[in-house]
Write an enzyme that holds these catalytic residues in place. Structure first.
Site, PDB file in Angstrom:
ATOM      1  N   ASP A  72      16.055 -29.340 -21.132  1.00  0.00           N
ATOM      2  CA  ASP A  72      14.720 -29.461 -20.568  1.00  0.00           C
ATOM      3  C   ASP A  72      14.774 -29.036 -19.105  1.00  0.00           C
ATOM      4  O   ASP A  72      15.857 -28.853 -18.552  1.00  0.00           O
ATOM      5  CB  ASP A  72      14.123 -30.869 -20.748  1.00  0.00           C
ATOM      6  CG  ASP A  72      14.948 -31.960 -20.108  1.00  0.00           C
ATOM      7  OD1 ASP A  72      16.034 -31.669 -19.573  1.00  0.00           O
ATOM      8  OD2 ASP A  72      14.510 -33.119 -20.138  1.00  0.00           O
ATOM      9  N   TYR A  74      14.765 -28.819 -15.000  1.00  0.00           N
ATOM     10  CA  TYR A  74      15.313 -29.690 -13.963  1.00  0.00           C
ATOM     11  C   TYR A  74      14.246 -30.703 -13.555  1.00  0.00           C
ATOM     12  O   TYR A  74      13.104 -30.335 -13.284  1.00  0.00           O
ATOM     13  CB  TYR A  74      15.724 -28.878 -12.737  1.00  0.00           C
ATOM     14  CG  TYR A  74      16.919 -27.972 -12.956  1.00  0.00           C
ATOM     15  CD1 TYR A  74      18.184 -28.497 -13.232  1.00  0.00           C
ATOM     16  CD2 TYR A  74      16.791 -26.585 -12.856  1.00  0.00           C
ATOM     17  CE1 TYR A  74      19.282 -27.663 -13.408  1.00  0.00           C
ATOM     18  CE2 TYR A  74      17.888 -25.745 -13.024  1.00  0.00           C
ATOM     19  CZ  TYR A  74      19.128 -26.288 -13.303  1.00  0.00           C
ATOM     20  OH  TYR A  74      20.216 -25.463 -13.482  1.00  0.00           O
ATOM     21  N   PHE A  85      18.199 -23.144 -16.606  1.00  0.00           N
ATOM     22  CA  PHE A  85      19.274 -23.126 -15.616  1.00  0.00           C
ATOM     23  C   PHE A  85      18.907 -22.439 -14.298  1.00  0.00           C
ATOM     24  O   PHE A  85      19.667 -22.518 -13.332  1.00  0.00           O
ATOM     25  CB  PHE A  85      20.568 -22.489 -16.189  1.00  0.00           C
ATOM     26  CG  PHE A  85      21.163 -23.269 -17.324  1.00  0.00           C
ATOM     27  CD1 PHE A  85      21.864 -24.438 -17.096  1.00  0.00           C
ATOM     28  CD2 PHE A  85      21.002 -22.849 -18.638  1.00  0.00           C
ATOM     29  CE1 PHE A  85      22.411 -25.170 -18.144  1.00  0.00           C
ATOM     30  CE2 PHE A  85      21.539 -23.566 -19.697  1.00  0.00           C
ATOM     31  CZ  PHE A  85      22.247 -24.734 -19.449  1.00  0.00           C
ATOM     32  N   HIS A 203      28.774 -28.303 -22.284  1.00  0.00           N
ATOM     33  CA  HIS A 203      27.694 -28.072 -21.328  1.00  0.00           C
ATOM     34  C   HIS A 203      28.268 -27.857 -19.929  1.00  0.00           C
ATOM     35  O   HIS A 203      29.248 -28.499 -19.556  1.00  0.00           O
ATOM     36  CB  HIS A 203      26.726 -29.263 -21.335  1.00  0.00           C
ATOM     37  CG  HIS A 203      25.417 -28.970 -20.690  1.00  0.00           C
ATOM     38  ND1 HIS A 203      25.223 -29.068 -19.328  1.00  0.00           N
ATOM     39  CD2 HIS A 203      24.236 -28.554 -21.210  1.00  0.00           C
ATOM     40  CE1 HIS A 203      23.978 -28.732 -19.047  1.00  0.00           C
ATOM     41  NE2 HIS A 203      23.370 -28.407 -20.164  1.00  0.00           N
TER      42      HIS A 203
END
Length: 250
Positions: A72, A74, A85, A203
């Site tokens: 989702d 930031y 990202f 991740h």
């Protein structure tokens, strides 16, 4: 603000992928929720309303060859800009606000033979055919995962499913959440007969970057998962132009 409409907000090529689902009214409750949230609390929601579907606006269906799937946006104010990202160019790698996930992506790039990131704006990747998509497209500021249950994932799942039925893609699935989409991708591949290339790793955020049997960066920072060079090798094999991962304008 006027009522939010997925049909009217998605670029036409992406809307056409899921025309039957849109016509069925399946996403009506999501549209109502987003209309309410941005109508009454827009300053508390990320990204800005105009950037909800930015990933699809930056990268067309035809242009998409690689997918980097995030969870989702930031939740920290000033970071989310509608691309997974990615953050505004003004926030530099040495700054405290620069997310750990991007620091590790930058480190992985360097270990993979590319230049480290000069900043965190990844929009040049999007313009080259990398779909930078979050599974959930909005979030309440300072509350991670706060919009995970309002219906976004049903929408992004069906978009990814229909896209995988249409063309062969390279998927970068980082972390357990992204890797849950692997079954969906494989089902679409089985139904369509179109092969998909799936690259998996832990991740890139925080210390999880080193964890699991498939670390994003190996302990000791001696090597990375190599996804960026692997993706380019696959693109070249298909007769496509490799991504300029280091080609971010300063």
């Amino acid at each position: 603000m006027s009522s939010f409409s997925i049909q009217d907000s998605l670029p036409r090529d992406w809307a056409e992928l899921i025309q039957s689902e849109l016509a069925s009214g399946r996403f009506q409750s999501l549209e109502q929720e987003i209309s309410l949230l941005y109508g009454e609390h827009a300053e508390e929601i990320a990204p800005a309303f105009k950037n909800i579907f930015r990933a699809f606006k930056e990268t067309s269906v035809e242009q998409t060859h690689v997918i980097i799937l995030g969870q989702d946006p930031y939740q920290t104010p000033g970071l989310a800009q509608g691309l997974s990202f990615s953050i505004p160019k003004e926030i530099k790698p040495g700054w405290r606000a620069f997310p750990s996930s991007l620091r590790n992506i930058s480190k992985a790039l360097a270990l993979d033979g590319y230049q480290a990131l000069p900043h965190g704006d990844l929009s040049s990747w999007a313009s080259q055919g990398v779909l930078l998509l979050n599974a959930t497209l909005t979030v309440q500021l300072n509350v991670a995962g706060s919009h995970a249950q309002i219906g976004w994932q049903a929408l992004t799942d069906v978009l990814l499913y229909q896209l995988a039925k249409k063309k062969s893609l390279i998927w970068m699935l980082w972390g357990a959440h992204a890797q849950k989409k692997q079954a969906l991708i494989e089902q679409a591949s089985q139904e369509s007969g179109i092969a998909q290339e799936i690259l998996t790793a832990s991740h890139p955020s925080g210390l999880s970057v080193y964890k699991t049997k498939e670390p994003f960066i190996f302990p000791g920072d001696q090597k990375s998962c190599g996804h960026f060079s692997k993706a380019n090798a696959l693109l070249v094999k298909r007769g496509l132009k490799p991504i300029e991962w280091s080609g971010l304008s300063i």
